[in-house]
Design an enzyme around this catalytic site. Structure first.
Site, PDB file in Angstrom:
ATOM      1  N   HIS A 188       0.802  -1.224   0.000  1.00  0.00           N
ATOM      2  CA  HIS A 188       0.000   0.000   0.000  1.00  0.00           C
ATOM      3  C   HIS A 188       0.833   1.271   0.000  1.00  0.00           C
ATOM      4  O   HIS A 188       0.392   2.307  -0.472  1.00  0.00           O
ATOM      5  CB  HIS A 188      -1.037  -0.035   1.124  1.00  0.00           C
ATOM      6  N   GLU A 430     -11.543 -10.748  -5.604  1.00  0.00           N
ATOM      7  CA  GLU A 430     -10.106 -10.804  -5.307  1.00  0.00           C
ATOM      8  C   GLU A 430      -9.715 -12.127  -4.669  1.00  0.00           C
ATOM      9  O   GLU A 430      -8.576 -12.326  -4.264  1.00  0.00           O
ATOM     10  CB  GLU A 430      -9.669  -9.605  -4.455  1.00  0.00           C
ATOM     11  N   ASP A 454      -4.783  -8.549  -4.756  1.00  0.00           N
ATOM     12  CA  ASP A 454      -4.989  -9.730  -3.921  1.00  0.00           C
ATOM     13  C   ASP A 454      -5.237 -10.983  -4.753  1.00  0.00           C
ATOM     14  O   ASP A 454      -4.758 -12.058  -4.423  1.00  0.00           O
ATOM     15  CB  ASP A 454      -6.156  -9.503  -2.952  1.00  0.00           C
ATOM     16  N   CYS A 501      -9.938  -2.738 -10.186  1.00  0.00           N
ATOM     17  CA  CYS A 501      -9.322  -1.654  -9.414  1.00  0.00           C
ATOM     18  C   CYS A 501      -7.968  -2.067  -8.860  1.00  0.00           C
ATOM     19  O   CYS A 501      -7.333  -1.310  -8.144  1.00  0.00           O
ATOM     20  CB  CYS A 501     -10.254  -1.184  -8.305  1.00  0.00           C
TER      21      CYS A 501
END
Ligand code: PEP
Ligand code: MG
Length: 571
Positions: A188, A430, A454, A501
């Protein structure tokens, strides 16, 4: 000296190194003979700490708000607390303890008392006392601790790892890039670097050991290479590369107000991923056609407590109002994995990415979940809201989440609070189990958004944060492409749309294949949108369908890369 890592965010910076390390402070219990000199050290450490905290307060006020700045008023009060000071002085004068030991002992006693109190607010003060103690003791010992908030000149931050909350606290005005020992392209901190549009390199393994504070560094986030103490010639070369990078970016500007359309008139949507309403200026500047993912966990992570329903409502409303013509996909809380909340104690898990995270955590913490859902529903009157649940693994979880959402609707109706009845509900795809069962899920949602960050780690059983297995992180591998194809086809058969996304959506090799597979919406870091729109304007959907068909029939990641590069050369 050259350091190689994983290119995590585009761009080139040249600045001095700022090492962000957590240094251990060694406090001994050695007795002293000169109490006065210890009292002097104490006095001066307290003064310097107070000044630093005052400066952090000012910076926080500028970067965040008064509420956050007030935390540092409390810290200043702790430094100057007469009760703490008297007890510390007593230990030095009467018992000949050294100043660091005395300060640590007294503050630890206070922290332990706070911790044992039956009141959340007081319990949280224990962490404040320890934080202040560390600062004062570091000055007594004359061991500087890094404090990113105090950065006041242009730097490149070098760290072992940066948590998302570390990244959020960096002073954006001065931090010109960062480079870390660990991490992958989809950790992240890397994702945040892309939304801040600062160059970043992760996964170098040892950069923190190699460089010193104030070394000059060239950070090439395009190639994933850093050069320490470069020659003048190297600086000139990279300044030129930087200019070229900026010039190319400027060229893409002409696509800002254009549709995302291929040569043969196939239209898709290019949306943006955001972590906060503050990202909206960049999003609008880059011509996004919607928000494909608002990661609401940052609202929780940048807070000292769970954000209230009203605080959340205001944030969601701001984003919806900034995007009046387009859809806004807001994802419910996705903490766990590499995202932690400092105020929520989570069990230590052997495999946090496979653990009690995201929707799983919300379904077992219904009041927490409801606060967010109520805020979302209330905000739904301000735009085209799409609510999205993360980390769904089974239909039962989806049904449970939807049932709680319905309960929130009932509560709001009873309270006569407005919400729209046309908002949409979707899920992140995901987890491979969901991709395989997509036809069943498609009957119960309005849309899918594929979370490849993921989905890749779960498909290849390769931790997205672990650079040792990053070779298994294979976005172009035909096995992953086949999963994606299944999801898109299942959604179209059911008459709903599929977006993506995960970071793969903005990847210039993957995007043409995804286009050919029929993906409807591509959501990415705002900085990748115009480049992708330009790419799509030069290729044809029909050709990309053919390319996608060929790609899924290949065997390896590299074969797909070669195929795309070959095909695009001919386009
Ligand atoms: C993903 O997994 O692809 C995703 C977009 O979510 P996150 O990166 O926040 O896990
Ligand atoms: Mg995810």
């Amino acid at each position: 000296m050259n350091i190689k890592g994983i290119a995590a965010s585009d761009g080139i910076s040249i600045a001095k190194v700022y090492k962000l390390e957590s240094i251990a402070l060694h406090v001994t219990n050695d007795l002293v003979t000169d109490a006065n000199s210890e009292l002097e050290k104490l006095k001066s450490a307290m003064e310097v700490s107070s000044q630093e905290l005052g400066k952090i307060r000012e910076i926080t006020l500028v970067n965040l708000d008064e509420e956050h700045a007030m935390i540092f008023d409390a810290h200043i009060q702790i430094v100057n607390d007469p009760e703490i000071a008297d007890q510390v002085k007593d230990m030095i004068e009467r018992e000949n303890h050294n100043a660091a030991y005395a300060f640590q002992t007294v503050t630890e006693t206070f922290a332990t008392i706070f911790e044992s109190m039956d009141n959340d607010y007081m319990r949280e003060r224990a962490a404040d006392v320890r934080d202040v103690a560390r600062r004062v003791i570091s000055h007594i010992l004359n061991v500087p601790i890094s404090d990113p908030t105090l950065i006041d000149q242009e730097v490149i931050v070098v760290a072992d790892d940066l948590t998302p909350s570390d990244t959020a606290q960096l002073n954006k005005k001065f931090v010109k890039g960062f480079i870390t020992n660990v991490g992958g392209r989809t950790s992240h901190s890397a994702i945040m670097a892309r939304s801040l549009e600062i160059p970043a390199i992760v996964g170098t393994k040892n950069v923190l050991d190699i460089v010193k504070n104030d070394d000059v560094m060239i950070l090439d986030g395009l190639a994933g290479i850093a050069i320490v103490n470069p020659t003048d010639a190297e600086i000139t070369l990279y300044q030129e590369k930087h200019e070229k990078f900026l010039a190319k970016k400027a060229l893409f500007q002409k696509f800002k107000n254009e549709k995302s359309i291929t040569l043969d008139h196939h239209i898709v949507e290019l949306a943006a991923n955001i972590g906060s309403p503050d990202d909206m200026a960049k999003v609008l500047d880059n011509g996004a056609e919607g928000i494909g993912l608002y990661r609401t966990e940052f609202l929780y992570m940048n807070n000292d407590n769970f954000p209230t329903e009203d605080e959340q409502y205001i944030a969601y409303k701001m984003v919806l109002e900034d995007m009046p013509k387009h859809k806004v996909v807001i994802r419910t809380l996705d903490i766990g994995g590499d995202k932690e909340l400092k105020y929520l104690e989570m069990d230590h898990e052997m495999n946090p990415f496979l653990g009690h995270r995201a929707l799983r955590l919300c379904l077992t913490n219904v009041p927490l979940f409801k606060t967010q859902l109520r805020a979302l529903l209330r905000a739904s009157v301000h735009g085209n809201l799409h609510i999205m649940f993360p980390m769904v693994a089974t239909l039962d979880e989806l049904r449970d989440a939807k049932a709680i959402l319905k309960e929130c609707e009932k509560e709001l109706t009873a309270e006569k609070k407005a919400f729209s009845t046309t908002y949409k509900v979707g899920i992140m795809v995901e987890i491979p189990a969901v991709a395989i069962l997509a036809d069943q899920f498609a009957k119960e949602v309005d849309f899918f958004s594929i979370g490849t960050n993921d989905l890749i780690q779960y498909s290849f059983a390769a931790d997205r944060m672990n650079q040792k297995v990053s070779y298994l992180y294979q976005p172009y591998n035909p096995s992953l492409l086949r999963l994606i194809k299944m999801v898109i086809e299942a959604s179209h058969d059911a008459g709903i749309w599929t977006g993506m996304c995960g970071e793969m959506a903005g990847d210039q090799i993957a995007a043409p294949i995804l286009l050919g597979l029929g993906l409807d919406e591509f959501s990415m870091s705002a900085s990748s949108i115009l480049q992708t729109r330009e790419l799509f304007s030069k290729i044809s959907y029909n050709d990309m369908k053919e390319l996608a068909n060929k790609a899924i029939s290949l065997g390896t990641n590299q074969e797909v890369i070669d195929l795309v590069q070959q095909t695009l050369k001919g386009e």
